[in-house]
Design a protein around this motif. Structure first.
Motif, PDB file in Angstrom:
ATOM      1  N   GLN A   3      76.214  39.137  51.917  1.00  0.00           N
ATOM      2  CA  GLN A   3      75.766  37.747  51.982  1.00  0.00           C
ATOM      3  C   GLN A   3      75.807  37.138  50.585  1.00  0.00           C
ATOM      4  OE1 GLN A   3      75.640  36.208  54.603  1.00  0.00           O
ATOM      5  NE2 GLN A   3      73.822  36.557  55.803  1.00  0.00           N
ATOM      6  N   PRO A   4      76.267  35.903  50.458  1.00  0.00           N
ATOM      7  CA  PRO A   4      76.221  35.251  49.150  1.00  0.00           C
ATOM      8  C   PRO A   4      74.775  34.979  48.751  1.00  0.00           C
ATOM      9  CG  PRO A   4      77.045  33.743  50.830  1.00  0.00           C
ATOM     10  CD  PRO A   4      76.872  35.076  51.478  1.00  0.00           C
ATOM     11  N   LEU A   5      74.513  35.028  47.469  1.00  0.00           N
ATOM     12  CA  LEU A   5      73.162  34.783  46.973  1.00  0.00           C
ATOM     13  C   LEU A   5      72.827  33.298  47.057  1.00  0.00           C
ATOM     14  CD1 LEU A   5      73.223  37.054  43.804  1.00  0.00           C
ATOM     15  CD2 LEU A   5      72.108  37.524  45.979  1.00  0.00           C
ATOM     16  N   PRO A   6      71.558  32.981  47.321  1.00  0.00           N
ATOM     17  CA  PRO A   6      71.186  31.565  47.346  1.00  0.00           C
ATOM     18  C   PRO A   6      71.269  30.959  45.943  1.00  0.00           C
ATOM     19  CG  PRO A   6      69.259  32.973  47.667  1.00  0.00           C
ATOM     20  CD  PRO A   6      70.455  33.860  47.621  1.00  0.00           C
ATOM     21  N   CYS A  24      73.816  20.504  48.760  1.00  0.00           N
ATOM     22  CA  CYS A  24      73.389  21.008  50.074  1.00  0.00           C
ATOM     23  C   CYS A  24      74.528  20.936  51.084  1.00  0.00           C
ATOM     24  CB  CYS A  24      72.201  20.202  50.598  1.00  0.00           C
ATOM     25  SG  CYS A  24      70.618  20.703  49.925  1.00  0.00           S
ATOM     26  N   LYS A  25      75.237  19.824  51.098  1.00  0.00           N
ATOM     27  CA  LYS A  25      76.333  19.646  52.052  1.00  0.00           C
ATOM     28  C   LYS A  25      77.449  20.658  51.814  1.00  0.00           C
ATOM     29  CE  LYS A  25      75.839  14.735  53.085  1.00  0.00           C
ATOM     30  NZ  LYS A  25      76.471  13.421  52.982  1.00  0.00           N
ATOM     31  N   GLU A  26      77.722  20.983  50.563  1.00  0.00           N
ATOM     32  CA  GLU A  26      78.831  21.864  50.215  1.00  0.00           C
ATOM     33  C   GLU A  26      78.456  23.339  50.229  1.00  0.00           C
ATOM     34  OE1 GLU A  26      80.004  20.404  46.397  1.00  0.00           O
ATOM     35  OE2 GLU A  26      81.029  18.649  47.234  1.00  0.00           O
ATOM     36  N   SER A  27      77.184  23.632  50.273  1.00  0.00           N
ATOM     37  CA  SER A  27      76.725  25.001  50.124  1.00  0.00           C
ATOM     38  C   SER A  27      76.598  25.716  51.465  1.00  0.00           C
ATOM     39  CB  SER A  27      75.371  25.019  49.408  1.00  0.00           C
ATOM     40  OG  SER A  27      74.930  26.336  49.243  1.00  0.00           O
ATOM     41  N   ILE A  32      67.148  27.473  46.574  1.00  0.00           N
ATOM     42  CA  ILE A  32      65.741  27.759  46.295  1.00  0.00           C
ATOM     43  C   ILE A  32      65.324  26.915  45.107  1.00  0.00           C
ATOM     44  CG2 ILE A  32      64.088  29.522  45.565  1.00  0.00           C
ATOM     45  CD1 ILE A  32      65.851  31.554  47.048  1.00  0.00           C
ATOM     46  N   VAL A  33      64.249  26.156  45.285  1.00  0.00           N
ATOM     47  CA  VAL A  33      63.723  25.307  44.227  1.00  0.00           C
ATOM     48  C   VAL A  33      62.529  26.034  43.607  1.00  0.00           C
ATOM     49  CG1 VAL A  33      62.743  23.053  43.661  1.00  0.00           C
ATOM     50  CG2 VAL A  33      64.456  23.250  45.478  1.00  0.00           C
ATOM     51  N   THR A  34      62.572  26.180  42.290  1.00  0.00           N
ATOM     52  CA  THR A  34      61.490  26.894  41.607  1.00  0.00           C
ATOM     53  C   THR A  34      60.620  25.940  40.815  1.00  0.00           C
ATOM     54  OG1 THR A  34      62.866  27.322  39.660  1.00  0.00           O
ATOM     55  CG2 THR A  34      62.867  29.001  41.394  1.00  0.00           C
ATOM     56  N   LYS A  35      59.371  26.354  40.646  1.00  0.00           N
ATOM     57  CA  LYS A  35      58.418  25.621  39.805  1.00  0.00           C
ATOM     58  C   LYS A  35      57.739  26.663  38.936  1.00  0.00           C
ATOM     59  CE  LYS A  35      54.490  22.493  40.007  1.00  0.00           C
ATOM     60  NZ  LYS A  35      53.551  21.791  40.885  1.00  0.00           N
ATOM     61  N   ASN A  36      57.843  26.495  37.630  1.00  0.00           N
ATOM     62  CA  ASN A  36      57.288  27.456  36.673  1.00  0.00           C
ATOM     63  C   ASN A  36      57.824  28.863  36.928  1.00  0.00           C
ATOM     64  OD1 ASN A  36      55.721  25.418  35.443  1.00  0.00           O
ATOM     65  ND2 ASN A  36      54.103  25.710  36.953  1.00  0.00           N
ATOM     66  N   GLY A  37      59.085  28.940  37.350  1.00  0.00           N
ATOM     67  CA  GLY A  37      59.726  30.231  37.537  1.00  0.00           C
ATOM     68  C   GLY A  37      59.478  30.898  38.880  1.00  0.00           C
ATOM     69  N   TYR A  38      58.707  30.272  39.755  1.00  0.00           N
ATOM     70  CA  TYR A  38      58.398  30.842  41.069  1.00  0.00           C
ATOM     71  C   TYR A  38      58.984  29.976  42.174  1.00  0.00           C
ATOM     72  CZ  TYR A  38      55.050  33.684  38.520  1.00  0.00           C
ATOM     73  OH  TYR A  38      54.479  34.575  37.642  1.00  0.00           O
TER      74      TYR A  38
END
Length: 91
Positions: A3-6, A24-27, A32-38
């Protein structure tokens, strides 16, 4: 098959909504959206979401069927099952 990585992006990149929408359309993978590294949230296109949900539902149904067989239910041959469904529900 691997599986490709997100894709991973920091939350401050959400300011560029046009670019995020295009990504998003092309992916073929979630973003994954991170905030402060999480990890904070996941973004994906509607087609990817629908595919993901369909796969999850199929896996659930297969697991339920396997649980039924483990509990003693008798498996039904595919052609017999389809014939009984056609008889019960019509065309």
């Amino acid at each position: 098959m691997m599986q490709p990585l997100p894709k991973v992006i920091p939350i401050n990149e959400l300011k560029n909504t046009a670019q995020i929408t295009q990504t998003c359309k092309e992916s073929d993978v979630p973003i994954i959206v991170t905030k402060n590294g999480y990890g904070e949230m996941v973004l994906m296109s509607i087609p990817l979401y629908e595919k993901t949900m369909a796969e999850a539902q199929a896996a659930t149904l297969v697991n339920e069927a396997l649980d039924e067989i483990d509990a003693g239910a008798q498996p039904v041959e595919g052609h017999s099952f389809l014939a009984s469904m056609k008889e019960r529900y019509g065309k």
